[in-house]
Design a protein around this motif. Structure first.
Motif, PDB file in Angstrom:
ATOM      1  N   ALA A   1       0.753  -1.389   0.026  1.00 59.06           N
ATOM      2  CA  ALA A   1       0.223   0.149   0.027  1.00 59.06           C
ATOM      3  C   ALA A   1       0.973   1.255   0.019  1.00 59.06           C
ATOM      4  O   ALA A   1       0.334   2.670  -0.604  1.00 59.06           O
ATOM      5  CB  ALA A   1      -1.217  -0.073   0.972  1.00 59.06           C
ATOM      6  N   ILE A   2       1.714   1.313   0.873  1.00 61.55           N
ATOM      7  CA  ILE A   2       2.814   2.694   0.899  1.00 61.55           C
ATOM      8  C   ILE A   2       3.135   2.632  -0.407  1.00 61.55           C
ATOM      9  O   ILE A   2       3.717   3.539  -0.812  1.00 61.55           O
ATOM     10  CB  ILE A   2       3.955   2.426   1.509  1.00 61.55           C
ATOM     11  N   ILE A   3       3.807   1.747  -1.004  1.00 62.07           N
ATOM     12  CA  ILE A   3       4.494   1.717  -2.436  1.00 62.07           C
ATOM     13  C   ILE A   3       3.058   2.218  -3.475  1.00 62.07           C
ATOM     14  O   ILE A   3       3.787   3.221  -4.028  1.00 62.07           O
ATOM     15  CB  ILE A   3       4.764   0.277  -3.566  1.00 62.07           C
ATOM     16  N   GLU A   4       2.497   2.296  -3.362  1.00 62.57           N
ATOM     17  CA  GLU A   4       0.691   2.627  -4.279  1.00 62.57           C
ATOM     18  C   GLU A   4       1.292   3.612  -4.880  1.00 62.57           C
ATOM     19  O   GLU A   4       0.679   4.631  -4.824  1.00 62.57           O
ATOM     20  CB  GLU A   4       0.144   1.365  -4.435  1.00 62.57           C
TER      21      GLU A   4
ATOM     22  N   ASP B   1      -5.783   3.726  -8.564  1.00 57.20           N
ATOM     23  CA  ASP B   1      -7.019   2.151  -8.313  1.00 57.20           C
ATOM     24  C   ASP B   1      -6.392   1.185  -7.280  1.00 57.20           C
ATOM     25  O   ASP B   1      -6.868   0.343  -6.544  1.00 57.20           O
ATOM     26  CB  ASP B   1      -6.793   1.674  -9.840  1.00 57.20           C
ATOM     27  N   ARG B   2      -4.455   0.865  -7.443  1.00 58.55           N
ATOM     28  CA  ARG B   2      -4.016   0.144  -6.496  1.00 58.55           C
ATOM     29  C   ARG B   2      -4.133   0.553  -5.123  1.00 58.55           C
ATOM     30  O   ARG B   2      -3.510  -0.188  -4.485  1.00 58.55           O
ATOM     31  CB  ARG B   2      -2.434   0.461  -7.485  1.00 58.55           C
TER      32      ARG B   2
ATOM     33  N   ALA C   1      -5.118  -0.878  -0.422  1.00 60.30           N
ATOM     34  CA  ALA C   1      -5.757  -0.679   0.953  1.00 60.30           C
ATOM     35  C   ALA C   1      -7.067  -1.897   1.518  1.00 60.30           C
ATOM     36  O   ALA C   1      -7.542  -2.217   2.982  1.00 60.30           O
ATOM     37  CB  ALA C   1      -6.143   1.067   1.122  1.00 60.30           C
ATOM     38  N   ALA C   2      -7.743  -2.018   0.828  1.00 57.53           N
ATOM     39  CA  ALA C   2      -8.846  -2.983   1.098  1.00 57.53           C
ATOM     40  C   ALA C   2      -7.739  -4.259   1.694  1.00 57.53           C
ATOM     41  O   ALA C   2      -8.287  -4.925   2.593  1.00 57.53           O
ATOM     42  CB  ALA C   2      -9.364  -3.016  -0.477  1.00 57.53           C
ATOM     43  N   ASP C   3      -6.696  -4.905   1.059  1.00 56.42           N
ATOM     44  CA  ASP C   3      -5.543  -6.153   1.526  1.00 56.42           C
ATOM     45  C   ASP C   3      -5.946  -5.673   2.736  1.00 56.42           C
ATOM     46  O   ASP C   3      -5.579  -6.239   3.664  1.00 56.42           O
ATOM     47  CB  ASP C   3      -4.513  -6.082   0.476  1.00 56.42           C
ATOM     48  N   VAL C   4      -5.201  -4.164   2.979  1.00 53.86           N
ATOM     49  CA  VAL C   4      -3.970  -3.883   4.786  1.00 53.86           C
ATOM     50  C   VAL C   4      -5.462  -3.791   5.761  1.00 53.86           C
ATOM     51  O   VAL C   4      -5.051  -4.978   6.690  1.00 53.86           O
ATOM     52  CB  VAL C   4      -3.924  -2.340   4.392  1.00 53.86           C
ATOM     53  N   LEU C   5      -6.511  -4.219   5.563  1.00 55.94           N
ATOM     54  CA  LEU C   5      -7.995  -4.110   5.955  1.00 55.94           C
ATOM     55  C   LEU C   5      -8.142  -5.190   6.520  1.00 55.94           C
ATOM     56  O   LEU C   5      -7.883  -6.024   7.553  1.00 55.94           O
ATOM     57  CB  LEU C   5      -9.296  -3.006   6.129  1.00 55.94           C
ATOM     58  N   TYR C   6      -8.401  -6.386   5.533  1.00 57.91           N
ATOM     59  CA  TYR C   6      -8.750  -7.441   5.791  1.00 57.91           C
ATOM     60  C   TYR C   6      -7.142  -8.318   6.348  1.00 57.91           C
ATOM     61  O   TYR C   6      -7.640  -9.029   7.792  1.00 57.91           O
ATOM     62  CB  TYR C   6      -8.337  -7.989   4.332  1.00 57.91           C
TER      63      TYR C   6
END
Length: 104
Positions: free
Chosen positions: A47-50, A57-58, A63-68
């Motif tokens: 997420a930091i990279i994006e 969009d990435r 961010a959704a992956d981070v929350l999960y």
């Protein structure tokens, strides 16, 4: 937003006893809290990279992956979303500087 997170946390909790061969969440949880934390860290870095790249969009996807993965990590350590939300509520109206100073 918290409704979606609440539903996701409930799904993660329900998958704790599921077959790791049929559930990604069960597979992550079966590997223990350390592996869940490692996976959360990997997703946070992505997420930091994006965020640095500026790809909207990435970043949304990561961010959704981070929350999960945050919720999986919390579940692995028996920390509920409700506990985290209660802590955020407790901090409302408190300056970030004052809150950090209070941690001592």
């Amino acid at each position: 937003m918290s409704d979606a997170l609440t539903r996701l946390a409930a799904t993660i909790a329900a998958r704790k006893g599921a077959d790791p061969d049929t559930s990604w969440t069960a597979k992550l949880l079966s590997k223990g809290p350390e592996k869940a934390a490692e996976k959360f860290g990997e997703e946070a870095i992505e997420a930091i990279i994006e965020a640095v790249r500026g790809d909207h969009d990435r970043l949304v996807s990561e961010a959704a992956d981070v929350l999960y993965h945050l919720l999986v990590m919390l579940a692995a350590r028996e920390v509920t979303l409700e506990e985290v939300l209660a802590e955020l509520t407790r901090r409302e109206g408190t300056s970030g500087v004052a809150e950090k100073a209070g941690r001592g």
